[in-house]
Design an enzyme around this catalytic site. Structure first.
Site, PDB file in Angstrom:
ATOM      1  N   LYS A  74       0.680  -1.283   0.005  1.00 22.12           N
ATOM      2  CA  LYS A  74      -0.060  -0.024   0.157  1.00 22.12           C
ATOM      3  C   LYS A  74       0.634   1.329  -0.053  1.00 22.12           C
ATOM      4  O   LYS A  74       0.180   2.435  -0.157  1.00 22.12           O
ATOM      5  CB  LYS A  74      -1.059  -0.052   1.150  1.00 22.12           C
ATOM      6  CG  LYS A  74      -1.955  -1.238   1.262  1.00 22.12           C
ATOM      7  CD  LYS A  74      -2.993  -1.123   2.416  1.00 22.12           C
ATOM      8  CE  LYS A  74      -3.754  -2.241   2.231  1.00 22.12           C
ATOM      9  NZ  LYS A  74      -3.346  -3.542   1.827  1.00 22.12           N
TER      10      LYS A  74
ATOM     11  N   THR B 110     -16.008  -5.133  -1.013  1.00 24.05           N
ATOM     12  CA  THR B 110     -16.032  -3.696  -1.354  1.00 24.05           C
ATOM     13  C   THR B 110     -16.103  -3.411  -2.873  1.00 24.05           C
ATOM     14  O   THR B 110     -16.764  -2.237  -3.005  1.00 24.05           O
ATOM     15  CB  THR B 110     -14.733  -2.786  -0.921  1.00 24.05           C
ATOM     16  OG1 THR B 110     -13.593  -3.723  -1.672  1.00 24.05           O
ATOM     17  CG2 THR B 110     -14.678  -3.053   0.728  1.00 24.05           C
TER      18      THR B 110
END
Length: 623
Positions: A410, A473
């Site tokens: 990330k 998601t």
């Protein structure tokens, strides 16, 4: 009734077994006379050889006790115990023959032979009858889940025997070997895997247990995927090494872990010489109670360090890992030091490193949950950025041998505060490395870790156990996955490759579609997917939308400039860095913003210094 039998003391059960065997000896001998002479009551012949009865009784009971035959549990009666019964029968046959010869009895020679056969049959019959009776009583008092055992080898047969008095009821063996189809093994038929579908559809089978501990990961994955499509829950036995480690077969049963179904084999991260780097060293592990930190401690322990310093701010996490490691460390002659403290506390960090003469720092302490850090950016930045700077500076000042930062994918072109904080931490470490003549600094960057706290795998398991829905998601979101042992091993190996300022990444294969992973886990739990095509299914998947700062896909590299390492699956990234003045400026401004509570300014600083950082729209509006 069954519960009452379970409460009977073991000594009483042994006495019952001995009594039954004591009765069987004279009864079998009398029956031998009856068969030999063709009479139901051969009293005349028996009276002439009456001495045989007390003789075989005494010797028979002595042999029984000597071989421990009365200590054999009915539920585990097996081949070895049959051998004991046969040995007792043979011994009694020999005793009978010798007695007849020594005392010159008129007993025909065939009587001892018939006696031995009847004694063996009687002993076996009494045990098997008792076992069958107990099984009937258990089945009557308990609801048992019907299962098929995939694999009719030794592990499968042992498992079927061990499941005799459990809540799991083996119904059938399934095996790929055509020569075994139709054979009865341990009282269970062996059938073709193709017949499983009909057994499951008819409700005769609820789960399938993989009893193939010698199979490769690829073979297990192929079988598991095939079984998952049938709609039955899939359980698995561990490898032979795990079984040898001491757990029973029944206790070793586990759900097939998702890492076995991710589309790649586990990466072999063994490399000669790794132990030399950590042997006889004092290793400081920050975040030692976390998912990665605790596994680092376990694996470091295997490399014979002098000391492991567990540095953790959570009292419970520190207590847990300390309790786990301390007995293992004492056995290995390794000192364990449990230290409560924050990585942001410079005085605590430096003093701890000095006291314990630290040689290697493994920095795993970080706030890593994207939504939480997104809404608590001040503390996330304080811990992940300023805490890393405190540790790295302490390592440089104390001239510690090696410093390894655990980073994340990330950090590559981040869209959230957590990723940006880890990227800034990488830049700080690279800057400190450029001014450190003694300490070798390096960073290890990897993707999602299976089973770590907050990861998608435990979340899906909990949602499936509750009956759903399973939340994803975005329908197209993908992630790289690796196991906790792979992640920890990569960190340790990176420490041996470090040349200064390195960023190491693992070749993790193809990214996994989270939606596909959710569907697999639903199938593996024995449930069906509820969707427009199957409105009567068990578990529904709901797409909730990307969370603030979340990306559709993650990356491991900034740019394409990579170098090889001695390990074919580990790469060294060549990426840009900030100058010392730029780092100092970023840290000064960030520290001031954190202290004054200016969240919008913190995000602005990240946006200025972190390459390709995209501030989430929600944050821009709120700032």
């Amino acid at each position: 009734m069954h519960n009452f039998i379970d409460t009977v003391p073991r000594s009483v059960k042994r006495l019952i077994y001995l009594s039954v065997d004591a009765v069987l000896l004279p009864v079998a001998l009398f029956a031998a006379f009856a068969l030999r002479y063709g009479e139901f009551t051969p009293w005349a012949q028996v009276s002439e050889s009456w001495i045989l009865f007390p003789t075989v009784l005494c010797f028979g009971m002595a042999a029984n006790i000597l071989l421990g035959f009365s200590r054999v549990k009915l539920s585990t009666f097996g081949v070895r115990d049959i051998g004991k019964a046969a040995l007792i029968a043979i011994a009694m046959t020999v005793v009978s023959i010798c007695t007849c010869y020594i005392l010159d009895l008129a007993t025909p020679r065939s009587v001892p032979l018939i006696f031995g056969i009847l004694l063996f049959l009687g002993t076996m019959g009494s045990r098997l009858t008792g076992r069958a009776l107990l099984q009937v009583l258990y089945d009557h008092g308990h609801e048992r889940r019907p299962v098929a055992i995939y694999g009719a080898g030794s592990a499968g047969n042992q498992l079927a025997s061990a499941l005799g008095r459990s809540k799991i009821k083996p119904i059938v063996f399934v095996d790929d070997n055509p020569s075994l189809h139709g054979v009865i093994m341990g009282g269970l038929p062996v059938c073709d895997p193709e017949k499983l579908k009909s057994l499951i559809e008819k409700g005769k089978i609820e789960s399938v247990i993989l009893a193939t501990p010698s199979a490769t990961e690829e073979q297990k994955r192929r079988i598991s995927l095939k079984l998952a499509d049938l709609g039955a829950e899939v359980l698995s036995l561990p490898s032979y090494n795990e079984i040898i480690a001491g757990r029973g077969l029944v206790e070793s049963l586990r759900q097939v872990s998702p890492d076995e179904l991710l589309g790649r084999d586990k990466v072999d991260l063994n490399l000669p010489g790794v132990s030399d780097v950590y042997a006889d060293k004092s290793v400081f592990v920050s975040g030692a109670g976390g998912s990665i930190g605790s596994e680092l401690c376990r694996q470091v322990l295997k490399h014979n360090p002098r000391k492991i310093v567990l540095f953790e701010h959570s009292e419970f996490a520190l207590y847990s890992i300390d309790q786990e490691l301390r007995p293992l460390a004492e056995a290995a002659g390794v000192e364990i030091v449990a230290t409560l403290g924050s990585v942001c506390d410079k005085r605590r960090v430096v003093r701890t490193m000095q006291i314990h003469q630290t040689d290697i720092v493994l920095h795993a302490a970080a706030y890593k949950h994207v939504p939480l850090v997104e809404s608590n950016e001040l503390e996330g930045l304080r811990n992940n950025v300023l805490g890393t700077r405190v540790l790295a500076n302490a390592a440089r000042e104390l001239e510690i041998e090696r410093f390894i930062l655990i980073s994340t994918d990330k950090a590559v072109r981040p869209t959230n505060v957590m990723g940006a904080s880890k990227r800034l931490a990488e830049l700080i470490v690279q800057d400190i490395d450029s001014r450190s003549p003694k300490t070798l600094f390096s960073m290890v960057r990897f993707g999602n870790v299976l089973g770590s706290s907050g990861s998608v795998i435990p979340l899906f398991r909990e949602q499936i156990a509750r009956g759903g829905p399973v939340t994803v998601t975005h329908a197209e979101v993908t992630r790289y996955f690796m196991t906790i042992p792979e992640a920890a091993r990569l960190v340790l190996i990176a420490g041996t490759f470090a040349r200064g300022g390195d960023v190491f990444v693992l070749d993790m294969g193809k990214a996994v579609a989270i939606l596909d992973l959710a569907k697999r886990m639903i199938r593996l739990s024995g449930k069906t997917l509820k969707c427009p095509q199957n409105p009567d299914g068990d578990i529904e998947i709901v797409v909730t939308g990307l969370r603030p700062g979340e990306k559709l896909y993650e990356e491991l590299l900034i740019g394409e400039n990579i170098l090889n390492t001695p390990h074919p699956k580990i790469m060294r990234a060549q990426e840009g860095c900030l100058s010392e003045l730029e780092v100092q400026s970023a840290i000064r401004d960030l520290n001031q913003a954190i202290e004054s509570g200016e969240t919008a300014r913190c995000r602005s600083i990240l946006n200025h210094w972190i390459e390709d950082y995209h501030q989430p729209q929600e944050a821009k509006q709120s700032g």
